[in-house]
Design an enzyme around this catalytic site. Structure first.
Site, PDB file in Angstrom:
ATOM      1  CE  LYS A 126      -4.471   0.969   0.369  1.00 12.51           C
ATOM      2  NZ  LYS A 126      -5.606   0.125  -0.040  1.00 12.51           N
ATOM      3  CG  ASP A 166      -7.178   3.191  -0.979  1.00  8.48           C
ATOM      4  OD1 ASP A 166      -7.640   2.045  -0.918  1.00  8.48           O
ATOM      5  OD2 ASP A 166      -7.251   3.987  -0.025  1.00  8.48           O
TER       6      ASP A 166
END
Ligand code: 2IT
Length: 446
Positions: A126, A166
């Site tokens: 991430k 995201d």
């Protein structure tokens, strides 16, 4: 609790001071995994838990850029490459003011097990920056994305690390980042997912997280002999995930009565129709708040400063951001008859609320299971890129359905195997963990 698990938790806390979110994510996983440790003494000997809780690599970099007035800004850029035991690092980039290493480590850790559950060969990562595209011009966003990639391009690649979107990163940002990567590396490869349809993207990727969420809920309902038709659904958020969830829930005959934004929520007794659902996209494009709904559509009502969890529903789908439902909101939902809470966003429920699901008559699914459709479709985008194909929407949608069915089955079967029937948190954690742990054991001490 198993002594080894206790030791690793203590170690995680000591070595990551102040990172409360990361610690909570590790704890949630280890509490589930605790009950299988007696059967696997080899994990302690190989220090599997210590290795699994330590990111393989974290890249932190400076992101300098200029706004339209010529003012210089410096942001912090990150990529947490947590685990590549079962495939290249894979996970989204988040651009939001509150982004920090704690949040990203927590999300990257979740992503390892989510990706494992999809059955596709993807490791966990991430990244992101403490930059918000909200209120920024396209030129500013482009300059920021280009600078971000100048800091990151050396560390990513189609077989190395494949970022996606995201919060704060959608098709536009992916386009600017992909363009800059292609220029810097002189290489056209599937280094991002969520790409545009005419330059390597996959059909259904924009819808996939929301569609997958609803497919997962269909299986939860089917396990109690019910269907989604006619159910009242409360959705939060009005981004990509919420949009896909509303679209699919409506198409399957459910009535979606709420959506929300940071300023409050919209209630629609008639249930959102197609026009209203598509208007969610328009609002985002125009960078407008959710309140505009009430002006455009008669019969909808805006509740400023509130979350939708006070409304009566059968199914609640939090699709906005982390910690968006606390224990008392969950209690209210259940008191009002809600039977299913399935996470569309990552870590939607606070730790207290997750704990409370255990003592309430409600089925609860964690994001790493029910929102895995997004990253699963990213995996399908990678497959298409690597064989130079673009599959028809029906083909991708069918694969997505199969994957969500597979994840649901893994959760249910694993929970049942260890005597924890109906515990989706346990099932998702243990099934996701076992695949990664097996890969690590087989690959030696690396
Ligand atoms: O949280 C997630 O699963 C995502 N943001 C999607 C990640 C991806 O690589 O598609």
């Amino acid at each position: 609790m198993h002594r080894y698990v206790e030791q690793v938790l203590e170690r995680t806390q000591r070595l990551n001071p102040g990172q409360v979110g990361f610690f909570d994510s590790v704890k949630e996983l280890l509490v589930s995994v605790d009950s299988i440790m007696d059967q696997h003494p080899e994990y302690e000997k190989a220090a599997i838990l210590e290795r699994m809780t330590e990111p393989e690599r974290i890249i932190c970099f400076r992101v300098p850029w200029q706004d339209d007035k010529g003012t210089v800004h410096i942001n912090k850029g990150y990529r947490v490459q947590f685990s590549s035991a079962i495939g290249p690092y894979k996970g989204g980039l988040r651009f939001a003011e509150n982004v920090n290493l704690d949040i990203l480590k927590s999300l990257a850790f979740e992503q390892i097990f989510k990706n494992s559950l999809t059955g596709l060969p993807m490791g966990g990562g991430k990244g992101g920056a403490d930059f918000s595209p909200k209120g920024r011009s396209d030129d500013e966003i482009m300059r920021f994305c280009q600078s971000f990639i100048q800091g990151l391009f050396k560390y990513i690649g189609a077989g190395v690390d494949v970022p996606a979107g995201d919060l704060g990163v959608s098709g536009k940002e992916i386009g600017y980042m992909f363009g800059e990567y292609r220029r810097l590396k002189s290489l056209y490869e599937g280094v991002f997912t969520g790409k545009g349809m005419c330059w390597g993207g996959s059909n259904i990727r924009p819808e996939a997280t929301g569609y997958g969420l609803v497919y997962f809920v269909q299986h939860m309902l089917a396990s109690r002999g019910e269907s989604i038709e006619g159910k009242r659904v409360c959705v939060s958020g009005f981004g990509n995930v919420a949009w896909g969830a509303c679209k699919k829930a409506r198409a399957l005959g459910a009535k979606v009565v709420t959506i929300s934004g940071s300023a409050g929520y919209i209630y629609d007794e008639a249930g959102l129709d197609e026009e209203k659902i598509e208007y969610m996209l328009t609002l985002r494009k125009l960078n407008q708040g959710i309140g505009a709904f009430q002006d455009k559509f008669k019969g909808t009502k805006f509740f400023p400063g509130k979350r939708p969890w006070g409304e009566k529903c059968d199914i609640a789908l939090p699709c906005a951001c982390q910690n968006e439902m606390n224990a008392s909101e969950l209690q209210t939902l259940v008191n009002n008859g809600c039977k299913i809470v399935a996470e569309g966003s990552n870590l939607s429920l606070t730790t207290d609320a997750v704990e409370l699901t255990r003592s309430l008559p409600v089925m609860y699914s964690p994001g790493k299971a029910s929102n895995a459709g997004g990253v699963a479709c990213s995996g399908l985008e990678m497959s298409q890129n690597s064989i130079m194909e673009q599959w028809k929407p029906e083909v991708v949608d069918q694969k997505l359905k199969d994957i969500m069915f597979g994840i649901h089955k893994k959760c249910v079967d694993t929970a049942a195997q260890y005597g924890k029937e109906g515990d989706y948190v346990f099932g998702a954690n243990v099934a996701g963990f076992l695949k990664v742990a097996t890969a690590m054991m087989e690959q030696g001490l690396v």
